[in-house]
Design a protein around this motif. Structure first.
Motif, short mmCIF file in Angstrom:
data_model
loop_
_atom_site.label_atom_id
_atom_site.label_comp_id
_atom_site.label_asym_id
_atom_site.label_seq_id
_atom_site.Cartn_x
_atom_site.Cartn_y
_atom_site.Cartn_z
N UNK A 132 5.08 50.84 -3.60
CA UNK A 132 6.16 50.97 -2.60
C UNK A 132 7.13 52.13 -2.83
N UNK A 133 7.10 52.71 -4.03
CA UNK A 133 8.14 53.69 -4.40
C UNK A 133 8.32 54.81 -3.39
N UNK A 134 7.23 55.51 -3.11
CA UNK A 134 7.38 56.69 -2.24
C UNK A 134 7.37 56.33 -0.75
N UNK A 135 7.26 55.04 -0.45
CA UNK A 135 7.37 54.63 0.96
C UNK A 135 8.83 54.64 1.41
N UNK A 136 9.76 54.66 0.46
CA UNK A 136 11.17 54.47 0.81
C UNK A 136 11.96 55.77 0.86
N UNK A 137 12.81 55.87 1.84
CA UNK A 137 13.78 56.97 1.93
C UNK A 137 15.13 56.34 2.22
N UNK A 138 16.14 56.74 1.46
CA UNK A 138 17.49 56.26 1.78
C UNK A 138 18.21 57.36 2.54
N UNK A 139 18.84 56.98 3.62
CA UNK A 139 19.63 57.96 4.38
C UNK A 139 21.11 57.60 4.21
N UNK A 140 21.86 58.60 3.81
CA UNK A 140 23.31 58.45 3.68
C UNK A 140 23.97 59.43 4.64
N UNK A 141 25.21 59.16 4.93
CA UNK A 141 25.99 60.18 5.66
C UNK A 141 26.93 60.86 4.67
N UNK A 142 27.01 62.19 4.77
CA UNK A 142 27.90 62.87 3.83
C UNK A 142 29.33 62.78 4.38
N UNK A 143 30.25 62.58 3.45
CA UNK A 143 31.67 62.48 3.83
C UNK A 143 32.37 63.71 3.31
N UNK A 144 33.26 63.51 2.35
CA UNK A 144 34.07 64.63 1.88
C UNK A 144 33.31 65.51 0.91
N UNK A 174 29.74 68.53 6.04
CA UNK A 174 30.35 67.21 6.27
C UNK A 174 29.68 66.55 7.48
N UNK A 175 29.38 65.27 7.35
CA UNK A 175 28.79 64.54 8.47
C UNK A 175 27.28 64.62 8.54
N UNK A 176 26.67 65.42 7.65
CA UNK A 176 25.20 65.49 7.64
C UNK A 176 24.59 64.16 7.19
N UNK A 177 23.32 64.03 7.54
CA UNK A 177 22.57 62.88 7.01
C UNK A 177 21.77 63.36 5.81
N UNK A 178 22.00 62.72 4.70
CA UNK A 178 21.35 63.13 3.45
C UNK A 178 20.23 62.15 3.15
N UNK A 179 19.02 62.67 3.02
CA UNK A 179 17.87 61.82 2.70
C UNK A 179 17.62 61.89 1.20
N UNK A 180 17.47 60.74 0.58
CA UNK A 180 17.05 60.68 -0.82
C UNK A 180 15.70 59.97 -0.84
N UNK A 181 14.71 60.65 -1.46
CA UNK A 181 13.33 60.18 -1.35
C UNK A 181 12.93 59.29 -2.52
N UNK A 182 11.81 58.60 -2.30
CA UNK A 182 11.18 57.75 -3.33
C UNK A 182 12.11 56.63 -3.78
N UNK A 183 12.77 56.02 -2.83
CA UNK A 183 13.70 54.92 -3.15
C UNK A 183 13.13 53.55 -2.75
N UNK A 184 11.80 53.48 -2.57
CA UNK A 184 11.21 52.21 -2.12
C UNK A 184 11.15 51.15 -3.21
N UNK A 185 11.14 51.58 -4.47
CA UNK A 185 11.02 50.60 -5.56
C UNK A 185 12.31 50.53 -6.35
N UNK A 186 12.68 49.32 -6.74
CA UNK A 186 13.84 49.08 -7.61
C UNK A 186 15.13 49.69 -7.05
N UNK A 187 15.27 49.73 -5.75
CA UNK A 187 16.54 50.12 -5.13
C UNK A 187 17.09 48.88 -4.45
N UNK A 188 16.49 48.49 -3.32
CA UNK A 188 16.94 47.26 -2.66
C UNK A 188 16.93 46.10 -3.67
N UNK A 189 15.85 46.01 -4.45
CA UNK A 189 15.71 44.84 -5.34
C UNK A 189 16.75 44.84 -6.46
N UNK A 190 17.33 45.99 -6.77
CA UNK A 190 18.35 46.04 -7.83
C UNK A 190 19.74 46.31 -7.26
#
Ligand code: LLP
Length: 446
Positions: free
Chosen positions: A305-317, A387-403
């Motif tokens: 599952x690891x590389x199936x996951x991408x986390x998207x954040x919004x950049x702030x300051x 500011x306001x961009x969407x930042x993708x962090x890859x390979x977050x499918x494993x041990x992210x949600x579960x932890x």
């Protein structure tokens, strides 16, 4: 964009999901959907999970095991489990490892076939053991004390409880100290010099049947040798059990632990090569000792599952200091505790500007919103970020949600499964109400 410096043979070697592309708007797409649209619909931060990556990963494992004969690949649910994942794993015809009553409950609730569930854990409670016994699932016994408890619980039953014994094989994996589990001082498993006593105790029982031995030597392993060495340890033990007790165990579970690519320098083995090498080694090691070839389980979690996951954040300051530029995002260590826990490295991109303007690219340290200096998700990512961009962090499918946690009383993000242009929520975003839903005020404070 797929970081294809070397030939990628299976999804665990690719930092991004197999369906990741850049569209005409210069946006990241996953599962055929523009990530910007996903955030518009489901909010930020967002965990995106690509079903196709999980399917291809599972197929790679099956391919690797295809010449073995009797094999039961299992998915280690601790990497990421929810009802939808259970359904998907069942559809892939895998077995499932669970490690708590919560994971077992999730598996049963989603209707996973009980005969393909294994309960692991180094400190299973009586309640967990009873739950497993009621559901007739197999139990991977960790230590002699647990064995004694299980024997007592099995006595009144009119059937044999099928178990495996976890051993400490005395093997070091090349990984972070916190995720090594096969070395002599491991808290998991039975030391080899205590194995005979456990075997003799089981042999004297009517209601407990030993199917085989198990070990898991660690996680995020990049080299094959330690995995192969553990097979020799198993084969010697099976030969010894045959000589000493005329005991032939029908099953062998060699654990999980294959690594994935988080950054461009990571070079994990392909899933199918790992599964093939392990299964070939088991055949050789067992046949050279004149032992029957056991049914084989392997139990990868992260590599499925690891590389199936991408986390998207919004950049702030954004903050530019002498020698360091900080880009703060709306998530961090509560949705991804791996950097602060294991100094894990990740790869990031600007999801709404995948190819940046070259003169605007500079190193940004992507930091979380949590009140900890160590809450740094990626150090010095070279990005054209604003500011306001969407930042993708890859390979977050494993041990992210579960932890994940609710640190700083933040609500967990939503998790969305994408496939062929479709996206559906598989875990709802927590709400502020959820955060106080378990709180109670004692009478003297009301
Ligand atoms: N089998 C057993 C008995 C395990 O304990 C584990 C993981 C696995 C299989 C699956 O290992 P994998 O294939 O996912 O490496 N939280 C850490 C990883 C802890 C792994 C614990 N056991 C991390 O985020 O790196």
């Amino acid at each position: 964009m797929t970081a294809e410096k070397t030939k990628i043979e299976s999804p665990n070697q690719n930092i991004m999901p197999v369906t990741a592309t850049i569209n005409e708007h210069n946006h990241l797409t996953v599962g055929g959907i523009d990530v910007v649209d996903l955030v518009q619909e489901f909010g930020s931060p967002l965990w995106i999970v690509c079903e196709e990556t999980i399917r291809q990963s599972a197929e790679a494992v099956k391919l690797g095991l295809s010449n073995y004969g009797q094999a039961l690949p299992c998915y280690a649910g601790k990497a990421f489990l929810c009802l939808a994942l259970v359904k998907l794993i069942a559809d892939l015809d895998f077995g499932l490892d669970v490690v708590s009553e919560g994971e077992l409950f999730t598996a049963l609730k989603a209707g996973f076939p009980a005969e393909k569930i294994f309960l692991h854990g180094n400190n299973k409670s009586e309640r967990e053991l009873k739950m497993a016994l009621n559901a007739s699932i197999k139990i991977v016994v960790d230590n002699e004390s647990e064995l004694a408890t299980l024997i007592a619980l099995a006595k009144p039953l009119r059937r044999k409880v099928e178990i495996l014994l976890r051993i400490i094989p005395g093997i070091e994996l090349d990984t972070h100290d916190h995720i090594k589990t096969g070395h002599d001082k491991s808290k998991f498993g039975i030391p080899l010099d205590q194995l005979d006593a456990a075997i003799e105790l089981i042999a004297s029982q009517k209601n407990v049947e030993l199917l085989g031995l198990h070990a898991h030597i660690g996680s995020q392993g990049m080299e094959l040798d330690p995995f192969l060495e553990s097979v020799d340890v198993f084969a010697d033990l099976y030969a010894n059990l045959k000589d000493k007790y005329n005991l032939t165990l029908p099953h062998l579970d060699v654990g999980g632990g294959l690594g994935i690519a988080y950054i461009a320098d990571d070079r994990p083995l392909a899933l199918q090569s790992w599964a093939r090498a392990l299964s070939v080694k088991v055949k050789e090691a067992f046949s050279s000792r004149n032992l029957p070839i056991p049914e084989l389980s392997i139990e990868p979690g992260r590599a499925i599952v690891g590389t199936s996951g991408v986390t998207i954040y919004q950049s702030g300051h954004l903050k530019e200091l002498p020698g360091i530029n900080y880009l703060a995002v709306d998530g961090g260590m509560a949705d991804n505790p791996r950097p602060i826990t294991y100094q894990a490295k990740y790869t990031a991109a600007v999801a709404n500007r995948m190819v940046g303007e070259s003169d605007k690219i500079k190193p940004w340290s992507i930091v979380g919103r949590y009140c900890e200096s160590g809450d740094i998700i990626v150090e010095e990512a070279e990005l054209d970020a604003r500011k306001g961009d969407l930042i993708a962090v890859f390979a977050t499918g494993a041990y992210n949600y579960s932890m994940s946690s609710n640190y700083n009383r933040t609500a967990r993000p939503a998790c969305v499964l994408v496939k062929n242009g479709r996206a559906e929520i598989i875990v709802e975003r927590e709400t502020l109400k959820d955060l106080v839903s378990h709180d109670r005020i004692p009478s003297w404070l009301t």
